[in-house]
Motif scaffolding. Sequence first.
Motif, short mmCIF file in Angstrom:
data_model
loop_
_atom_site.label_atom_id
_atom_site.label_comp_id
_atom_site.label_asym_id
_atom_site.label_seq_id
_atom_site.Cartn_x
_atom_site.Cartn_y
_atom_site.Cartn_z
N VAL A 9 29.75 35.98 46.73
CA VAL A 9 30.09 35.40 48.02
C VAL A 9 30.60 36.50 48.93
O VAL A 9 31.44 37.30 48.55
N SER A 10 30.09 36.55 50.14
CA SER A 10 30.52 37.54 51.11
C SER A 10 31.83 37.08 51.74
O SER A 10 31.89 36.06 52.39
N ASP A 11 32.88 37.84 51.53
CA ASP A 11 34.22 37.48 51.98
C ASP A 11 34.70 38.58 52.93
O ASP A 11 34.76 39.74 52.54
N PRO A 12 35.09 38.22 54.17
CA PRO A 12 35.53 39.25 55.11
C PRO A 12 36.75 40.03 54.63
O PRO A 12 36.87 41.22 54.91
N SER A 13 37.66 39.39 53.89
CA SER A 13 38.83 40.11 53.40
C SER A 13 38.42 41.16 52.38
O SER A 13 39.03 42.23 52.30
N VAL A 14 37.38 40.89 51.62
CA VAL A 14 36.87 41.86 50.64
C VAL A 14 36.13 42.98 51.35
O VAL A 14 36.36 44.16 51.09
N GLY A 46 44.71 31.57 45.60
CA GLY A 46 45.54 30.46 46.05
C GLY A 46 46.37 30.77 47.29
O GLY A 46 47.10 29.92 47.78
N SER A 47 46.25 31.98 47.80
CA SER A 47 47.05 32.41 48.95
C SER A 47 46.47 31.83 50.25
O SER A 47 45.28 31.53 50.31
N PRO A 48 47.30 31.72 51.27
CA PRO A 48 46.80 31.22 52.56
C PRO A 48 45.70 32.13 53.11
O PRO A 48 45.80 33.36 53.04
N ASP A 49 44.66 31.51 53.68
CA ASP A 49 43.51 32.27 54.18
C ASP A 49 43.91 33.34 55.19
O ASP A 49 43.36 34.44 55.17
N GLY A 50 44.83 33.04 56.06
CA GLY A 50 45.23 34.00 57.08
C GLY A 50 45.90 35.24 56.52
O GLY A 50 45.88 36.30 57.13
N ALA A 51 46.49 35.11 55.35
CA ALA A 51 47.20 36.24 54.73
C ALA A 51 46.30 37.06 53.81
O ALA A 51 46.67 38.17 53.42
N LEU A 52 45.15 36.52 53.45
CA LEU A 52 44.30 37.18 52.45
C LEU A 52 43.88 38.61 52.79
O LEU A 52 43.99 39.48 51.92
N PRO A 53 43.41 38.90 53.98
CA PRO A 53 42.98 40.28 54.23
C PRO A 53 44.08 41.30 53.94
O PRO A 53 43.84 42.30 53.26
N GLU A 54 45.28 41.05 54.42
CA GLU A 54 46.37 41.99 54.18
C GLU A 54 46.79 42.02 52.72
O GLU A 54 46.99 43.09 52.14
N LEU A 55 46.91 40.86 52.10
CA LEU A 55 47.33 40.81 50.70
C LEU A 55 46.33 41.50 49.77
O LEU A 55 46.72 42.25 48.88
#
Length: 69
Positions: A9-14, A46-55
């Motif tokens: 799956v293409s994920d922008p945070s990845v 399980g983290s909030p979507d908005g926090a994923l890129p940084e986390l």
Amino acid sequence: MAMAVPSTVSDPSVRSAIARLSREFPDLGPDPIVLVVRTCREELRGSPDGALPELVERLARQRLRVSLD
């Protein structure tokens, strides 16, 4: 550290973390960076979507730094 099977799956945070960390750790090459970033993303699912890129990027950066020690 548990390793995840690479996600299809293409994920922008990845994608963004891989791009930045590849520039930061050029000597590692792309394969270990991709694996660490995808594993971190899976562990943080399980983290909030908005926090994923940084986390994702922070956790992956820390693990890559430790791997170089």
